[in-house]
Design a protein around this motif. Structure first.
Motif, PDB file in Angstrom:
ATOM      1  N   SER A  56      -4.588  11.557   4.872  1.00  0.00           N
ATOM      2  CA  SER A  56      -4.303  10.648   5.989  1.00  0.00           C
ATOM      3  C   SER A  56      -5.573  10.364   6.777  1.00  0.00           C
ATOM      4  O   SER A  56      -5.816   9.228   7.193  1.00  0.00           O
ATOM      5  CB  SER A  56      -3.250  11.265   6.917  1.00  0.00           C
ATOM      6  OG  SER A  56      -2.045  11.489   6.229  1.00  0.00           O
ATOM      7  N   TRP A  68      -7.745   8.013   4.898  1.00  0.00           N
ATOM      8  CA  TRP A  68      -7.199   6.655   4.994  1.00  0.00           C
ATOM      9  C   TRP A  68      -7.559   6.023   6.335  1.00  0.00           C
ATOM     10  O   TRP A  68      -7.931   4.856   6.412  1.00  0.00           O
ATOM     11  CB  TRP A  68      -5.688   6.712   4.790  1.00  0.00           C
ATOM     12  CG  TRP A  68      -4.922   5.628   5.478  1.00  0.00           C
ATOM     13  CD1 TRP A  68      -4.051   5.765   6.503  1.00  0.00           C
ATOM     14  CD2 TRP A  68      -4.956   4.217   5.198  1.00  0.00           C
ATOM     15  NE1 TRP A  68      -3.541   4.542   6.874  1.00  0.00           N
ATOM     16  CE2 TRP A  68      -4.081   3.576   6.091  1.00  0.00           C
ATOM     17  CE3 TRP A  68      -5.647   3.441   4.271  1.00  0.00           C
ATOM     18  CZ2 TRP A  68      -3.860   2.203   6.094  1.00  0.00           C
ATOM     19  CZ3 TRP A  68      -5.445   2.066   4.279  1.00  0.00           C
ATOM     20  CH2 TRP A  68      -4.570   1.464   5.170  1.00  0.00           C
ATOM     21  N   TYR A  91      -3.454  -2.967   3.177  1.00  0.00           N
ATOM     22  CA  TYR A  91      -2.673  -2.177   4.129  1.00  0.00           C
ATOM     23  C   TYR A  91      -1.217  -2.063   3.667  1.00  0.00           C
ATOM     24  O   TYR A  91      -0.627  -0.976   3.674  1.00  0.00           O
ATOM     25  CB  TYR A  91      -2.745  -2.832   5.509  1.00  0.00           C
ATOM     26  CG  TYR A  91      -2.124  -2.028   6.618  1.00  0.00           C
ATOM     27  CD1 TYR A  91      -2.865  -1.110   7.347  1.00  0.00           C
ATOM     28  CD2 TYR A  91      -0.774  -2.184   6.945  1.00  0.00           C
ATOM     29  CE1 TYR A  91      -2.299  -0.367   8.368  1.00  0.00           C
ATOM     30  CE2 TYR A  91      -0.201  -1.442   7.956  1.00  0.00           C
ATOM     31  CZ  TYR A  91      -0.971  -0.538   8.672  1.00  0.00           C
ATOM     32  OH  TYR A  91      -0.389   0.197   9.672  1.00  0.00           O
ATOM     33  N   LEU A  92      -0.644  -3.175   3.257  1.00  0.00           N
ATOM     34  CA  LEU A  92       0.745  -3.164   2.780  1.00  0.00           C
ATOM     35  C   LEU A  92       0.897  -2.340   1.517  1.00  0.00           C
ATOM     36  O   LEU A  92       1.882  -1.609   1.344  1.00  0.00           O
ATOM     37  CB  LEU A  92       1.224  -4.607   2.543  1.00  0.00           C
ATOM     38  CG  LEU A  92       1.423  -5.458   3.805  1.00  0.00           C
ATOM     39  CD1 LEU A  92       1.755  -6.892   3.422  1.00  0.00           C
ATOM     40  CD2 LEU A  92       2.517  -4.878   4.682  1.00  0.00           C
ATOM     41  N   LYS A 134      -0.927   0.247   0.626  1.00  0.00           N
ATOM     42  CA  LYS A 134      -0.998   1.652   1.023  1.00  0.00           C
ATOM     43  C   LYS A 134       0.315   2.110   1.657  1.00  0.00           C
ATOM     44  O   LYS A 134       0.816   3.201   1.380  1.00  0.00           O
ATOM     45  CB  LYS A 134      -2.143   1.848   2.023  1.00  0.00           C
ATOM     46  CG  LYS A 134      -3.518   1.950   1.398  1.00  0.00           C
ATOM     47  CD  LYS A 134      -3.744   3.341   0.825  1.00  0.00           C
ATOM     48  CE  LYS A 134      -5.190   3.531   0.415  1.00  0.00           C
ATOM     49  NZ  LYS A 134      -5.439   4.908  -0.087  1.00  0.00           N
ATOM     50  N   ALA A 135       0.867   1.259   2.519  1.00  0.00           N
ATOM     51  CA  ALA A 135       2.094   1.608   3.228  1.00  0.00           C
ATOM     52  C   ALA A 135       3.272   1.783   2.269  1.00  0.00           C
ATOM     53  O   ALA A 135       4.093   2.692   2.428  1.00  0.00           O
ATOM     54  CB  ALA A 135       2.421   0.541   4.267  1.00  0.00           C
ATOM     55  N   ASN A 182       2.176   4.902  -0.254  1.00  0.00           N
ATOM     56  CA  ASN A 182       1.854   6.193   0.365  1.00  0.00           C
ATOM     57  C   ASN A 182       2.417   6.255   1.785  1.00  0.00           C
ATOM     58  O   ASN A 182       1.657   6.318   2.748  1.00  0.00           O
ATOM     59  CB  ASN A 182       0.336   6.408   0.398  1.00  0.00           C
ATOM     60  CG  ASN A 182      -0.296   6.352  -0.972  1.00  0.00           C
ATOM     61  OD1 ASN A 182      -0.303   7.322  -1.717  1.00  0.00           O
ATOM     62  ND2 ASN A 182      -0.846   5.191  -1.307  1.00  0.00           N
ATOM     63  N   PRO A 183       3.737   6.224   1.930  1.00  0.00           N
ATOM     64  CA  PRO A 183       4.321   6.235   3.283  1.00  0.00           C
ATOM     65  C   PRO A 183       3.953   7.476   4.081  1.00  0.00           C
ATOM     66  O   PRO A 183       3.946   7.437   5.308  1.00  0.00           O
ATOM     67  CB  PRO A 183       5.832   6.172   3.016  1.00  0.00           C
ATOM     68  CG  PRO A 183       6.000   6.645   1.601  1.00  0.00           C
ATOM     69  CD  PRO A 183       4.764   6.199   0.877  1.00  0.00           C
ATOM     70  N   PHE A 219       1.329   7.513   6.993  1.00  0.00           N
ATOM     71  CA  PHE A 219       1.599   6.905   8.290  1.00  0.00           C
ATOM     72  C   PHE A 219       2.507   7.766   9.174  1.00  0.00           C
ATOM     73  O   PHE A 219       2.993   7.300  10.186  1.00  0.00           O
ATOM     74  CB  PHE A 219       2.245   5.533   8.089  1.00  0.00           C
ATOM     75  CG  PHE A 219       1.349   4.568   7.362  1.00  0.00           C
ATOM     76  CD1 PHE A 219       0.518   3.707   8.049  1.00  0.00           C
ATOM     77  CD2 PHE A 219       1.315   4.552   5.978  1.00  0.00           C
ATOM     78  CE1 PHE A 219      -0.317   2.833   7.377  1.00  0.00           C
ATOM     79  CE2 PHE A 219       0.482   3.680   5.298  1.00  0.00           C
ATOM     80  CZ  PHE A 219      -0.336   2.817   5.997  1.00  0.00           C
ATOM     81  N   ARG A 220       2.711   9.007   8.776  1.00  0.00           N
ATOM     82  CA  ARG A 220       3.552   9.851   9.613  1.00  0.00           C
ATOM     83  C   ARG A 220       2.760  10.323  10.827  1.00  0.00           C
ATOM     84  O   ARG A 220       1.539  10.290  10.845  1.00  0.00           O
ATOM     85  CB  ARG A 220       4.087  11.040   8.819  1.00  0.00           C
ATOM     86  CG  ARG A 220       3.033  11.966   8.257  1.00  0.00           C
ATOM     87  CD  ARG A 220       3.707  12.987   7.374  1.00  0.00           C
ATOM     88  NE  ARG A 220       2.716  13.780   6.664  1.00  0.00           N
ATOM     89  CZ  ARG A 220       3.021  14.620   5.703  1.00  0.00           C
ATOM     90  NH1 ARG A 220       4.271  14.756   5.330  1.00  0.00           N
ATOM     91  NH2 ARG A 220       2.082  15.316   5.088  1.00  0.00           N
TER      92      ARG A 220
END
Length: 281
Positions: free
Chosen positions: A79, A82, A130-131, A133-134, A137-138, A141-142
């Protein structure tokens, strides 16, 4: 109040020739805005502030890296990487926009047009990346625990409150307890292990555990956990009955979640790559 200073200055310099003049003068001022000193000074103020924020972001990321290494041993490090990549991408986007604005005051219209096209394409690339990655790899973004502190700050606080007492016997007992837990329970096999998880299992305050590992052992929590993972990986590599097990299978088995982080940690611990180490056996 500190952050609003550039905004106030930008408006103050516009008072004489824009805010207190008649409508015709305002229209004339705006029609020649690109050559007006006030507008140029406004651009300098705005971009100086943005550059200051970019530098501050990188300083915060550097501090965050130390906090992560002291408290996490798995996916959270990804994270952080990223966040650094995304900040670099946005910084690149900004500097292209800055170059475009500079050329607004220079007689090179063809370069300005190319920069506009480049800016649009780069914007599209950043959004798509960005999309991607989101969606894939959710976990990146936690939420991050914003209450985590550097060990040096914890030590400083304890010194100020006169609670930092060196007790070799107590530290020795805590260390034995921690190492026994690591050997018997193998928590390092969990790729998402955090210092909070370990502290809960061995019934020790997180602050005390952080001091024990990062200050007493002089290791980041990340390196401390990885040392056990690498030792387990070395055992597997030395086992003749597991000679067919791939490096990828080994790294997932011992608690890593990426080949790059496994190779980096293995080389740091042994001085060679996993493949090279296997060949020497």
């Amino acid at each position: 109040m500190l952050h609003i200073i550039p905004f106030l200055l930008a408006n103050l310099i516009l008072i004489p020739r824009f805010y207190i003049v008649d409508l015709a003068s305002k229209i004339g001022f705006l029609s020649q805005s690109s050559s007006r000193l006030e507008i140029q000074l406004n651009h300098i103020l705005i971009h100086s502030q943005i550059v200051a924020y970019i530098l501050a972001a990188f300083l915060l990321l550097r501090k965050a890296k130390r906090v992560y290494l002291e408290n996490y041993a798995g996916a959270n490090i990804e994270s952080l990487n990223w966040l650094l990549q995304f900040t670099l991408a946005l910084s690149g986007f900004y500097f292209i926009a800055l170059a475009k604005n500079v050329f607004k005051f220079i007689e090179y219209p063809h370069i300005l047009e190319w920069l506009k096209i480049g800016l649009f394409l780069f914007e599209l690339l950043i959004i798509s990346w960005y999309l991607y990655k989101a969606l894939n790899n959710p976990s990146l973004f936690r939420n991050v625990d914003s209450k985590l502190k550097l060990v040096k700050d914890i030590i400083s606080e304890k010194k100020q409150s006169e609670q930092l007492v060196t007790n070799d016997k107590e530290h020795s007992e805590e260390l034995v307890k921690l190492k026994r837990y690591m050997v018997e329970k193998n928590p390092f096999l969990n790729p998402d292990l955090t210092i909070q998880d370990v502290a809960t299992d061995i019934e020790m305050p997180v602050r005390d555990l952080s001091l024990l590992i990062n200050h007493t052992l002089d290791q980041h929590f990340y390196d401390f956990i990885n040392s056990y993972r690498i030792e387990r990986a070395m055992d597997i590599l030395r086992d003749d009955t597991k000679s067919k097990v791939t490096i990828l299978e080994i790294l997932y088995e011992v608690g890593f979640n990426s080949k790059s982080s496994f190779n980096t940690a293995f080389k740091k611990h042994t001085g060679s790559t996993p493949t090279a180490y296997r060949k020497t056996l």
